[in-house]
Scaffold this motif. Structure first.
Motif, PDB file in Angstrom:
ATOM      1  N   LYS A 115       0.832  -1.211   0.000  1.00 63.95           N
ATOM      2  CA  LYS A 115       0.000   0.000   0.000  1.00 63.95           C
ATOM      3  C   LYS A 115       0.866   1.259   0.000  1.00 63.95           C
ATOM      4  O   LYS A 115       0.674   2.159  -0.808  1.00 63.95           O
ATOM      5  N   SER A 116       1.818   1.282   0.940  1.00 64.92           N
ATOM      6  CA  SER A 116       2.662   2.489   1.058  1.00 64.92           C
ATOM      7  C   SER A 116       3.534   2.649  -0.187  1.00 64.92           C
ATOM      8  O   SER A 116       3.787   3.776  -0.630  1.00 64.92           O
ATOM      9  N   VAL A 166       8.223   2.702   3.932  1.00 68.73           N
ATOM     10  CA  VAL A 166       7.997   1.374   3.347  1.00 68.73           C
ATOM     11  C   VAL A 166       8.890   0.403   4.095  1.00 68.73           C
ATOM     12  O   VAL A 166      10.015   0.747   4.434  1.00 68.73           O
ATOM     13  N   ILE A 218       8.832  -5.481   6.829  1.00 66.82           N
ATOM     14  CA  ILE A 218       8.172  -6.084   8.005  1.00 66.82           C
ATOM     15  C   ILE A 218       6.712  -5.636   8.055  1.00 66.82           C
ATOM     16  O   ILE A 218       6.430  -4.429   8.067  1.00 66.82           O
ATOM     17  N   GLU A 247       4.173  -1.948   9.236  1.00 67.47           N
ATOM     18  CA  GLU A 247       4.987  -0.725   9.250  1.00 67.47           C
ATOM     19  C   GLU A 247       4.104   0.513   9.447  1.00 67.47           C
ATOM     20  O   GLU A 247       4.384   1.375  10.259  1.00 67.47           O
ATOM     21  N   THR A 248       3.022   0.580   8.683  1.00 62.28           N
ATOM     22  CA  THR A 248       2.150   1.744   8.806  1.00 62.28           C
ATOM     23  C   THR A 248       1.145   1.473   9.918  1.00 62.28           C
ATOM     24  O   THR A 248       0.411   0.487   9.866  1.00 62.28           O
ATOM     25  N   LYS A 280       4.172  -8.528  -6.346  1.00 59.28           N
ATOM     26  CA  LYS A 280       5.493  -8.347  -5.758  1.00 59.28           C
ATOM     27  C   LYS A 280       6.504  -9.314  -6.367  1.00 59.28           C
ATOM     28  O   LYS A 280       7.690  -9.019  -6.428  1.00 59.28           O
ATOM     29  N   ALA A 288       4.148  -1.227  -8.057  1.00 62.94           N
ATOM     30  CA  ALA A 288       4.712  -0.116  -7.259  1.00 62.94           C
ATOM     31  C   ALA A 288       6.184   0.122  -7.591  1.00 62.94           C
ATOM     32  O   ALA A 288       6.683   1.228  -7.452  1.00 62.94           O
ATOM     33  N   HIS A 289       6.866  -0.921  -8.039  1.00 61.92           N
ATOM     34  CA  HIS A 289       8.300  -0.773  -8.288  1.00 61.92           C
ATOM     35  C   HIS A 289       8.633  -0.440  -9.732  1.00 61.92           C
ATOM     36  O   HIS A 289       9.729  -0.001 -10.024  1.00 61.92           O
TER      37      HIS A 289
HETATM   38  N1  LIG Z   1       9.479  -6.692  -5.396  1.00 58.62           N
HETATM   39  C1  LIG Z   1       8.503  -5.882  -5.009  1.00 58.62           C
HETATM   40  N2  LIG Z   1       8.404  -5.582  -3.705  1.00 58.62           N
HETATM   41  C2  LIG Z   1       7.416  -4.767  -3.325  1.00 58.62           C
HETATM   42  C3  LIG Z   1       6.492  -4.215  -4.246  1.00 58.62           C
HETATM   43  N3  LIG Z   1       5.626  -3.448  -3.558  1.00 58.62           N
HETATM   44  C4  LIG Z   1       6.017  -3.497  -2.276  1.00 58.62           C
HETATM   45  N4  LIG Z   1       7.084  -4.288  -2.135  1.00 58.62           N
HETATM   46  C5  LIG Z   1       7.811  -4.605  -0.898  1.00 58.62           C
HETATM   47  O1  LIG Z   1       6.896  -5.170   0.015  1.00 58.62           O
HETATM   48  C6  LIG Z   1       7.187  -4.739   1.346  1.00 58.62           C
HETATM   49  C7  LIG Z   1       5.960  -4.079   1.937  1.00 58.62           C
HETATM   50  O2  LIG Z   1       5.690  -2.888   1.244  1.00 58.62           O
HETATM   51  P1  LIG Z   1       4.887  -1.685   1.918  1.00 58.62           P
HETATM   52  O3  LIG Z   1       4.612  -0.711   0.839  1.00 58.62           O
HETATM   53  O4  LIG Z   1       5.565  -1.205   3.144  1.00 58.62           O
HETATM   54  O5  LIG Z   1       3.550  -2.471   2.280  1.00 58.62           O
HETATM   55  P2  LIG Z   1       2.305  -1.976   3.130  1.00 58.62           P
HETATM   56  O6  LIG Z   1       1.112  -2.625   2.540  1.00 58.62           O
HETATM   57  O7  LIG Z   1       2.291  -0.494   3.223  1.00 58.62           O
HETATM   58  O8  LIG Z   1       2.641  -2.646   4.533  1.00 58.62           O
HETATM   59  P3  LIG Z   1       2.122  -2.226   6.009  1.00 58.62           P
HETATM   60  O9  LIG Z   1       2.305  -0.758   6.196  1.00 58.62           O
HETATM   61  O10 LIG Z   1       3.013  -3.038   6.891  1.00 58.62           O
HETATM   62  O11 LIG Z   1       0.704  -2.664   6.074  1.00 58.62           O
HETATM   63  C8  LIG Z   1       8.376  -3.769   1.214  1.00 58.62           C
HETATM   64  O12 LIG Z   1       9.549  -4.507   1.475  1.00 58.62           O
HETATM   65  C9  LIG Z   1       8.323  -3.339  -0.224  1.00 58.62           C
HETATM   66  O13 LIG Z   1       9.587  -2.944  -0.722  1.00 58.62           O
HETATM   67  C10 LIG Z   1       6.640  -4.564  -5.635  1.00 58.62           C
HETATM   68  O14 LIG Z   1       5.877  -4.129  -6.508  1.00 58.62           O
HETATM   69  N5  LIG Z   1       7.646  -5.389  -5.942  1.00 58.62           N
END
Ligand SMILES: Nc1nc2c(ncn2[C@@H]2O[C@H](COP(=O)(O)OP(=O)(O)OP(=O)(O)O)[C@@H](O)[C@H]2O)c(=O)[nH]1
Ligand SMILES: [Mg+2]
Length: 491
Positions: free
Chosen positions: A26-27, A41, A44, A47-48, A157, A183-184
């Motif tokens: 999400k982030s 980001v 773990i 995080e958020t 991912k 996202a990447h």
């Molecule tokens: N390879 C890859 N890794 C990703 C991608 N999107 C997110 N990640 C990885 O996944 C992990 C979680 O990403 P966040 O964006 O922090 O996820 P979140 O949903 O905000 O997580 P919380 O805040 O913990 O709920 C991080 O290590 C990111 O770098 C992607 O498109 N590709």
């Protein structure tokens, strides 16, 4: 534009909240969409923990705001309660939050629904490379029960797309729209497409989001124009740059003086280039994280290395001759001896003498003076300014590669995680092994030459030639912006 404080709610910047399971990205998606590399980001989950809003401001005006939220912790319990509340309430989100606000286990679930309660639209983010589970179905139902405009984003991912159809089937039941968005790897073009898609999730948002897309496009063009200005300034400085120093009496002293001067020339040009690239990087809002160049990138090579010159500008024969006289004198004015081949980056009397010395088997300087028909001035050694467009083409090609890399580096991406991944995710360099300018029509090269002469020589009509060159560079950059690389999207 109406003052926001006096405007009705429909004129305020729309809010979009990113919701989903912990750790799905999400982030990261938010960071990429809002071009904000300060979004936290982490690998773990969890995080958020609090909602945080990131405004998207263009020309001082807030066009849109994205809100980052914690992940669902108890979707099965929440959906069960929400079903009951929705059966009797017209605002299930408000009533659910009010009823359960003091239940510690539901802290994150209550928090994540805060922006939804205040009217935000929803982007639901899932990692589409894993199978759909029951908790996901529960989350989707919760979002449906909110009644808010919503779309789903599949952020894979890993490079496993076998589950995509299953996800899409689930989404059709619960969302107005869905899209694959990584996202990447998302590019500028894909970001625009996502904003276009957002329009369809709520009719009321259409005019505002039309305005957002228009503003984004205009802003991108303005940033690209600013990049062109930075590049033209770099070229003007580098092509006119020269260094000079006294030559000693003895041959060793002369060689040393030449080496030192050459080093000074090269490092000054390289540092000007680095500064220009930094400015370009800032224009595209890469402020915090130092993104990495792909390991194989020609940009990692020294600006004056033979490889750079070979790949980005000069023919094999030119480089071979330059190599024969030593990498140090690449660009020396060799045209007199080398059958009319002009390197001309350095009008270096001294370096020309060195080059000729190497070629001519160490003839005496006086003889070289005669060959050159130039006055070496006895003791003075001078390198630069440039005498032909080779250095200009190299700097243009490297700036275009840098631009391509910068605009395609998604803000949500923070680091390569492994050497393998770094290879897989490397931003492809479509210039291939030849440089962008080698594919240019002759007219573009003529424009380069005319501008080069104006800026280094007679100084006439600089603005007029500069305008033509700017247009060429801008359209090349816009072509790079709009080109869809296979590596970036799954269609
Ligand atoms: N390879 C890859 N890794 C990703 C991608 N999107 C997110 N990640 C990885 O996944 C992990 C979680 O990403 P966040 O964006 O922090 O996820 P979140 O949903 O905000 O997580 P919380 O805040 O913990 O709920 C991080 O290590 C990111 O770098 C992607 O498109 N590709
Ligand atoms: Mg997060």
């Amino acid at each position: 534009m109406t003052d926001k404080t006096n405007s009705s709610n429909s004129l305020a910047a729309p809010e979009i909240a990113l919701l989903g399971h912990p750790n799905e990205g999400k982030s990261s998606v938010l960071s990429t969409l809002a071009e904000d590399d300060s979004v936290r980001v982490s690998a773990i989950p969890g995080e958020t923990t609090q909602c945080r809003t990131f405004p998207v401001v263009i020309d001082g005006r807030e066009l849109l705001r994205f809100t980052d939220t914690p992940g669902f912790q108890n979707p099965l319990r929440v959906v069960a309660e929400m079903r009951k509340i929705a059966a009797v309430s017209s605002d299930a989100v408000r009533d659910f939050r009010a009823q359960f606000k003091d239940v510690p286990e539901l802290r994150d679930d209550i928090e994540l629904l805060l922006p939804v309660e205040r009217g935000a639209g929803i982007i639901y983010v899932v990692d589409g490379s894993r199978p759909v589970r029951n908790v996901d179905r529960a989350e989707m139902e919760i979002l449906r029960l909110t009644g808010r405009p919503r779309m789903a984003i599949i952020n894979c991912k890993n490079d496993d797309f076998s589950q995509l159809d299953n996800w899409k089937n689930e989404f059709r039941k619960n969302f107005n729209s869905n899209r694959v968005f990584n996202a990447h790897r998302a590019t500028y073009a894909e970001r625009i497409l996502l904003f276009e898609a957002l329009k369809s999730i709520d009719q009321d948002w259409q005019p505002t989001l039309d305005g957002v897309v228009r503003a984004f496009r205009r802003d991108w063009e303005a940033r690209t124009e600013a990049t062109v200005d930075i590049l033209l300034e770099l070229l003007t400085e580098c092509l006119n740059y020269s260094v000079s120093a006294g030559l000693g009496e003895k041959t060793e002293d002369q060689n040393l003086a030449q080496q030192k001067l050459l080093h000074k020339y090269r490092s000054s040009i390289a540092s000007k280039e680095r500064k220009a690239h930094e400015q370009i990087r800032a224009l595209f809002k890469h402020n915090i994280f130092n993104y990495q160049l792909p390991p194989h990138s020609i940009l990692n090579e020294d600006l004056f290395s033979e490889k750079t010159w070979h790949l980005l500008g000069m023919s094999k024969k030119q480089v071979a001759i330059a190599g024969a006289v030593g990498g140090a004198v690449v660009g020396a004015k060799l045209d007199i001896l080398a059958a009319g081949l002009s390197f001309g980056v350095f009008t270096g009397l001294g370096s020309a003498a060195g080059a000729i010395g190497a070629l001519a088997g160490g003839k005496k300087l006086s003889k070289i003076k005669n060959v050159l028909g130039l006055n070496l001035g006895g003791e003075q050694l001078k390198i630069g300014p440039a005498t032909n467009i080779s250095l200009m083409l190299i700097l243009i090609n490297r700036a275009l590669l840098f631009y391509q890399h910068t605009i395609n580096w998604a803000h949500g991406r923070r680091d390569y995680q492994s050497p393998q991944q770094s290879r897989d995710l490397a931003v492809p360099e479509t210039a291939g092994s030849e440089g962008f300018t080698t594919a240019w029509p002759a007219e573009n090269v003529r424009v380069c030459k005319a501008w080069f002469s104006a800026v280094t020589g007679e100084k006439n009509n600089i603005a007029e030639h500069g305008l033509k060159l700017s247009q060429i560079l801008k359209s090349e950059m816009m072509r790079i912006s709009n080109s869809d690389s296979d590596n970036h999207a799954i269609k």
